[in-house]
Design a protein around this motif. Structure first.
Motif, PDB file in Angstrom:
ATOM      1  N   ASP A   1      27.269   1.617  48.379  1.00 39.02           N
ATOM      2  CA  ASP A   1      27.149   0.199  48.694  1.00 39.02           C
ATOM      3  C   ASP A   1      26.022   0.017  49.720  1.00 39.02           C
ATOM      4  O   ASP A   1      25.805   0.883  50.570  1.00 39.02           O
ATOM      5  CB  ASP A   1      28.472  -0.297  49.281  1.00 39.02           C
ATOM      6  N   PRO A   2      25.278  -1.110  49.661  1.00 35.65           N
ATOM      7  CA  PRO A   2      24.190  -1.328  50.623  1.00 35.65           C
ATOM      8  C   PRO A   2      24.601  -1.154  52.077  1.00 35.65           C
ATOM      9  O   PRO A   2      23.824  -0.627  52.886  1.00 35.65           O
ATOM     10  CB  PRO A   2      23.754  -2.771  50.330  1.00 35.65           C
ATOM     11  N   ALA A   3      25.805  -1.589  52.428  1.00 37.10           N
ATOM     12  CA  ALA A   3      26.254  -1.424  53.815  1.00 37.10           C
ATOM     13  C   ALA A   3      26.310   0.050  54.185  1.00 37.10           C
ATOM     14  O   ALA A   3      25.908   0.452  55.291  1.00 37.10           O
ATOM     15  CB  ALA A   3      27.626  -2.084  54.007  1.00 37.10           C
ATOM     16  N   LEU A   4      26.799   0.875  53.253  1.00 34.59           N
ATOM     17  CA  LEU A   4      26.849   2.311  53.520  1.00 34.59           C
ATOM     18  C   LEU A   4      25.451   2.924  53.552  1.00 34.59           C
ATOM     19  O   LEU A   4      25.204   3.868  54.294  1.00 34.59           O
ATOM     20  CB  LEU A   4      27.704   3.009  52.458  1.00 34.59           C
ATOM     21  N   LEU A   5      24.542   2.380  52.755  1.00 35.18           N
ATOM     22  CA  LEU A   5      23.163   2.860  52.798  1.00 35.18           C
ATOM     23  C   LEU A   5      22.584   2.698  54.203  1.00 35.18           C
ATOM     24  O   LEU A   5      21.922   3.599  54.731  1.00 35.18           O
ATOM     25  CB  LEU A   5      22.299   2.090  51.796  1.00 35.18           C
ATOM     26  N   PHE A   6      22.846   1.533  54.815  1.00 33.15           N
ATOM     27  CA  PHE A   6      22.322   1.312  56.154  1.00 33.15           C
ATOM     28  C   PHE A   6      23.046   2.172  57.190  1.00 33.15           C
ATOM     29  O   PHE A   6      22.435   2.598  58.176  1.00 33.15           O
ATOM     30  CB  PHE A   6      22.441  -0.169  56.520  1.00 33.15           C
ATOM     31  N   PHE A   7      24.326   2.431  56.970  1.00 33.31           N
ATOM     32  CA  PHE A   7      25.055   3.305  57.892  1.00 33.31           C
ATOM     33  C   PHE A   7      24.454   4.704  57.871  1.00 33.31           C
ATOM     34  O   PHE A   7      24.153   5.285  58.922  1.00 33.31           O
ATOM     35  CB  PHE A   7      26.536   3.363  57.516  1.00 33.31           C
ATOM     36  N   TRP A   8      24.279   5.244  56.659  1.00 37.76           N
ATOM     37  CA  TRP A   8      23.691   6.576  56.563  1.00 37.76           C
ATOM     38  C   TRP A   8      22.227   6.562  57.003  1.00 37.76           C
ATOM     39  O   TRP A   8      21.732   7.541  57.570  1.00 37.76           O
ATOM     40  CB  TRP A   8      23.808   7.109  55.136  1.00 37.76           C
ATOM     41  N   GLY A   9      21.555   5.441  56.784  1.00 33.06           N
ATOM     42  CA  GLY A   9      20.184   5.313  57.284  1.00 33.06           C
ATOM     43  C   GLY A   9      20.144   5.398  58.797  1.00 33.06           C
ATOM     44  O   GLY A   9      19.231   6.005  59.377  1.00 33.06           O
ATOM     45  N   LEU A  10      21.149   4.786  59.461  1.00 32.62           N
ATOM     46  CA  LEU A  10      21.236   4.858  60.920  1.00 32.62           C
ATOM     47  C   LEU A  10      21.418   6.303  61.380  1.00 32.62           C
ATOM     48  O   LEU A  10      20.754   6.753  62.333  1.00 32.62           O
ATOM     49  CB  LEU A  10      22.401   3.993  61.395  1.00 32.62           C
ATOM     50  N   ILE A  11      22.305   7.035  60.711  1.00 29.23           N
ATOM     51  CA  ILE A  11      22.534   8.436  61.069  1.00 29.23           C
ATOM     52  C   ILE A  11      21.249   9.252  60.887  1.00 29.23           C
ATOM     53  O   ILE A  11      20.886  10.090  61.731  1.00 29.23           O
ATOM     54  CB  ILE A  11      23.670   9.035  60.207  1.00 29.23           C
ATOM     55  N   ILE A  12      20.552   9.008  59.781  1.00 25.82           N
ATOM     56  CA  ILE A  12      19.303   9.740  59.514  1.00 25.82           C
ATOM     57  C   ILE A  12      18.243   9.416  60.569  1.00 25.82           C
ATOM     58  O   ILE A  12      17.531  10.308  61.044  1.00 25.82           O
ATOM     59  CB  ILE A  12      18.788   9.405  58.095  1.00 25.82           C
TER      60      ILE A  12
ATOM     61  N   SER B   1      14.885  10.974  64.913  1.00 20.85           N
ATOM     62  CA  SER B   1      14.344  10.654  66.240  1.00 20.85           C
ATOM     63  C   SER B   1      14.474  11.849  67.176  1.00 20.85           C
ATOM     64  O   SER B   1      13.563  12.131  67.973  1.00 20.85           O
ATOM     65  CB  SER B   1      15.067   9.441  66.836  1.00 20.85           C
ATOM     66  N   ALA B   2      15.607  12.556  67.078  1.00 19.92           N
ATOM     67  CA  ALA B   2      15.787  13.752  67.908  1.00 19.92           C
ATOM     68  C   ALA B   2      14.798  14.838  67.523  1.00 19.92           C
ATOM     69  O   ALA B   2      14.252  15.543  68.381  1.00 19.92           O
ATOM     70  CB  ALA B   2      17.227  14.265  67.776  1.00 19.92           C
ATOM     71  N   LEU B   3      14.524  14.962  66.220  1.00 22.07           N
ATOM     72  CA  LEU B   3      13.601  15.994  65.747  1.00 22.07           C
ATOM     73  C   LEU B   3      12.152  15.691  66.138  1.00 22.07           C
ATOM     74  O   LEU B   3      11.464  16.515  66.743  1.00 22.07           O
ATOM     75  CB  LEU B   3      13.727  16.123  64.231  1.00 22.07           C
ATOM     76  N   PHE B   4      11.695  14.480  65.803  1.00 19.63           N
ATOM     77  CA  PHE B   4      10.275  14.155  66.015  1.00 19.63           C
ATOM     78  C   PHE B   4       9.946  13.838  67.472  1.00 19.63           C
ATOM     79  O   PHE B   4       8.769  13.793  67.833  1.00 19.63           O
ATOM     80  CB  PHE B   4       9.880  12.974  65.112  1.00 19.63           C
ATOM     81  N   SER B   5      10.965  13.636  68.295  1.00 15.00           N
ATOM     82  CA  SER B   5      10.687  13.422  69.717  1.00 15.00           C
ATOM     83  C   SER B   5      10.174  14.691  70.386  1.00 15.00           C
ATOM     84  O   SER B   5       9.645  14.639  71.504  1.00 15.00           O
ATOM     85  CB  SER B   5      11.953  12.937  70.434  1.00 15.00           C
ATOM     86  N   GLN B   6      10.315  15.822  69.686  1.00 14.56           N
ATOM     87  CA  GLN B   6       9.848  17.099  70.231  1.00 14.56           C
ATOM     88  C   GLN B   6       8.353  17.311  70.004  1.00 14.56           C
ATOM     89  O   GLN B   6       7.781  18.281  70.515  1.00 14.56           O
ATOM     90  CB  GLN B   6      10.632  18.260  69.582  1.00 14.56           C
ATOM     91  N   PHE B   7       7.733  16.416  69.250  1.00 20.38           N
ATOM     92  CA  PHE B   7       6.323  16.582  68.896  1.00 20.38           C
ATOM     93  C   PHE B   7       5.466  15.496  69.538  1.00 20.38           C
ATOM     94  O   PHE B   7       5.949  14.424  69.864  1.00 20.38           O
ATOM     95  CB  PHE B   7       6.134  16.545  67.370  1.00 20.38           C
TER      96      PHE B   7
ATOM     97  N   LEU C   1      17.064   9.107  70.134  1.00 18.41           N
ATOM     98  CA  LEU C   1      18.206   8.200  70.225  1.00 18.41           C
ATOM     99  C   LEU C   1      19.540   8.923  70.345  1.00 18.41           C
ATOM    100  O   LEU C   1      20.588   8.274  70.363  1.00 18.41           O
ATOM    101  CB  LEU C   1      18.240   7.282  68.996  1.00 18.41           C
ATOM    102  N   LEU C   2      19.506  10.249  70.417  1.00 18.61           N
ATOM    103  CA  LEU C   2      20.751  11.010  70.516  1.00 18.61           C
ATOM    104  C   LEU C   2      21.023  11.500  71.934  1.00 18.61           C
ATOM    105  O   LEU C   2      21.908  12.326  72.143  1.00 18.61           O
ATOM    106  CB  LEU C   2      20.722  12.203  69.541  1.00 18.61           C
TER     107      LEU C   2
ATOM    108  N   ALA D   1      17.632   0.578  65.569  1.00 11.46           N
ATOM    109  CA  ALA D   1      17.358   1.997  65.831  1.00 11.46           C
ATOM    110  C   ALA D   1      15.998   2.406  65.274  1.00 11.46           C
ATOM    111  O   ALA D   1      15.244   3.149  65.910  1.00 11.46           O
ATOM    112  CB  ALA D   1      18.471   2.850  65.221  1.00 11.46           C
ATOM    113  N   PHE D   2      15.690   1.911  64.079  1.00 14.59           N
ATOM    114  CA  PHE D   2      14.413   2.235  63.444  1.00 14.59           C
ATOM    115  C   PHE D   2      13.247   1.772  64.309  1.00 14.59           C
ATOM    116  O   PHE D   2      12.233   2.456  64.453  1.00 14.59           O
ATOM    117  CB  PHE D   2      14.355   1.577  62.063  1.00 14.59           C
ATOM    118  N   THR D   3      13.411   0.591  64.923  1.00 17.21           N
ATOM    119  CA  THR D   3      12.361   0.044  65.777  1.00 17.21           C
ATOM    120  C   THR D   3      12.295   0.778  67.108  1.00 17.21           C
ATOM    121  O   THR D   3      11.209   1.163  67.564  1.00 17.21           O
ATOM    122  CB  THR D   3      12.616  -1.457  66.026  1.00 17.21           C
TER     123      THR D   3
END
Length: 519
Positions: A33-44, A49-55, A73-74, A369-371
């Motif tokens: 469902d679209p709502a779940l897509l955005f939930f999993w998008g938030l987790i991703i 953000s944790a990964l690329f903040s190291q670069f 963001l973590l 979060a994306f922003t």
């Protein structure tokens, strides 16, 4: 009743069309469902953000002039800020209030019967030779009443064609092409305008935090597009669809062709009074805006400037201009017997918006979060660098945007969900190469419309199949899709070419809507 019900002989192998549609349906059913897509998008987003903040990155923000840094963001502080701001993020989500306020007014007009009677009257006074274009026109206008086109105009298309001695499936196909294939074409503002503008503005602010998108930024383009959709739908219906349907007999026990020659006196009286009230309201608004010292104008005396209260009041005005005639119609016709009936109509409309509200909650958290992570800016500028390196003409970039949207539309039916997902990527990316958010939104609207009518995952597709089975019981998803495929292909080609020509000529897209963006 199964949506796959097609009356074929047991040994008849499925056609290529059936195989293709079944593949699309199976793939689409696996998408959450679209709502779940955005939930999993938030987790991703959190994880990335944790990964690329190291670069460290060499990309420079075109507005601030500083190097792009991805925020993690973590961390404990970021998560605490996320929890503290969750409610404010949701209630401050621009598309939410815009859509709900507009739908309150439209819901009253629809529940009273004002919109339904208006659509019937438009179809009833049409000459036989203009039946097809008028049906498509009414289907397009029905967007102002949310889903009224699907539940009223499409079945009416079959009824009216049947009454005129034409194949009812052709009427259903023509109406479906207008309602859904021409979803982004309309002469007058509808709920989709502020909805998409809200998402576009949020996406543009990833790169430019002060950017504002007018809800009427595509109004002229969609108005002229209506003429195109009518012309294409008219040609396809009478030159392609009806000749093919000559070999499709109507079932002997199908519904009889009705007589739509008259209305009840009370319906006509109620509609006339409500229509006069709407016209009076429009003229009163014009009179209020006309003086150069009008408080609805900007401090500089402009009407269409973003600072003009009129431009900031588009959605409340839609609410008022539908509530007043809706209430008058309901009182005269007797559908609203007491004041509480009006509130019940609004409540019923809000009840249908539950899914959208839930999706908006998760979408708001995802976009925030994306922003905040700067991943959107990083992706946009990286994509812009790639586009610059490819040195493609802007027209080819826009065509690619349309094709991509049309493809995604086969798997994700919700227009708002699709734009909320891909808008934050493509709007700032194309801004970085000089294409305005308003033009990107126009390209999205074309791609989103043309493939609606061939996607079994579009929520009303099974309902339209049921309409066809009133006249030809053996019809199914493949039958409907094969009827609609010529519309989809013709609209994709013609509408895309139309946008490119429109852009080349330089006709305004709408109110305060440039074609280019300079950082």
């Amino acid at each position: 009743m199964s949506n796959h019900a097609v009356n074929k002989a047991p040994d008849t192998p499925p056609s290529a069309m059936d195989k293709f549609l079944n593949l699309i349906e199976r793939a689409g059913n696996k998408i959450p469902d679209p709502a779940l897509l955005f939930f999993w998008g938030l987790i991703i987003v959190w994880g990335l953000s944790a990964l690329f903040s190291q670069f460290q990155f060499e990309l420079i923000h075109p507005v601030t002039g500083t190097a792009i840094e991805v925020k993690n963001l973590l961390t404990g502080q970021s998560l605490a800020e996320f929890l503290a701001g969750m409610v404010k993020t949701f209630t401050g989500f621009a598309p939410l209030g815009i859509v709900l306020v507009a739908m309150l007014g439209v819901g009253v007009a629809e529940a009273s019967g004002f919109i339904n009677t208006g659509l019937k009257k438009m179809l009833n006074v049409t000459p036989a030779k203009l039946l097809t274009p008028m049906l498509i026109l009414v289907a397009i206008v029905s967007h102002t009443a949310a889903d009224a086109g699907y539940v009223l105009v499409i079945p009416l298309g079959g009824i009216i064609f049947h009454a005129a001695g034409r194949h009812p499936l052709a009427g259903i196909a023509a109406a479906f092409a207008g309602v859904s294939g021409g979803f982004s074409a309309n002469f007058i503002p509808s709920g989709i305008d502020p909805l998409l503008a809200g998402f576009t503005e949020s996406a543009a602010q990833i790169l430019d935090k002060d950017y504002v998108v007018n809800p009427l930024s595509n109004l002229m383009f969609t108005g002229f597009s209506s003429l195109l959709v009518i012309a294409v739908g008219w040609y396809v219906t009478e030159k392609i669809i009806e000749p093919r349907l000559k070999n499709t007999p109507i079932d002997e026990d199908a519904e009889e062709a009705p007589d739509l020659a008259s209305f009840t006196a009370i319906e006509s009286k109620a509609f006339n009074r409500a229509g006069i009230a709407m016209l009076v309201g429009i003229f009163a608004l014009i009179a209020a805006v006309y003086p150069e010292t009008s408080p609805l104008r900007s401090p500089e005396g402009e009407v269409t400037a973003f600072t003009a209260p009129l431009m900031q009041s588009i959605v409340p005005l839609i609410f008022i201009l539908f509530v007043i005639p809706g209430v008058i119609y309901g009182r005269v016709a007797g559908t609203f017997k007491q004041s509480s009936d009006i509130i019940k109509a609004m409540s019923a409309t809000m009840g249908t918006m539950g899914g959208y509200i839930v999706m908006s909650f998760f979408c708001a958290q995802f976009l925030a979060a994306f922003t905040q992570s700067n991943l959107g800016t990083l992706l946009a500028l990286s994509g812009a660098d790639l586009l610059k390196a490819m040195n493609l003409p802007g027209q080819i970039t826009i065509v690619g945007m349309i094709l991509l949207t049309a493809t995604v539309n086969l798997l994700i039916g919700s227009s708002s969900a699709k734009w909320a997902l891909i808008g934050p990527i493509f709007v700032p990316m194309l801004m970085a190469v000089g294409i305005s958010p308003e033009l990107t939104q126009a390209a999205y609207r074309v791609g989103d419309s043309v493939s609606n009518i061939v996607s079994p995952l579009m929520v009303f597709f099974p309902l339209v199949v049921v309409y066809t089975q009133r006249y030809v019981k053996s019809s199914g998803i493949g039958t409907l899709a094969s009827m609609m495929m010529p519309y989809s292909i013709a609209l994709l080609i013609c509408w895309t070419a139309f946008l490119l020509i429109y852009w080349t000529i330089g006709i305004p897209l709408g109110v305060s809507a440039p074609y280019s963006y300079s950082m």
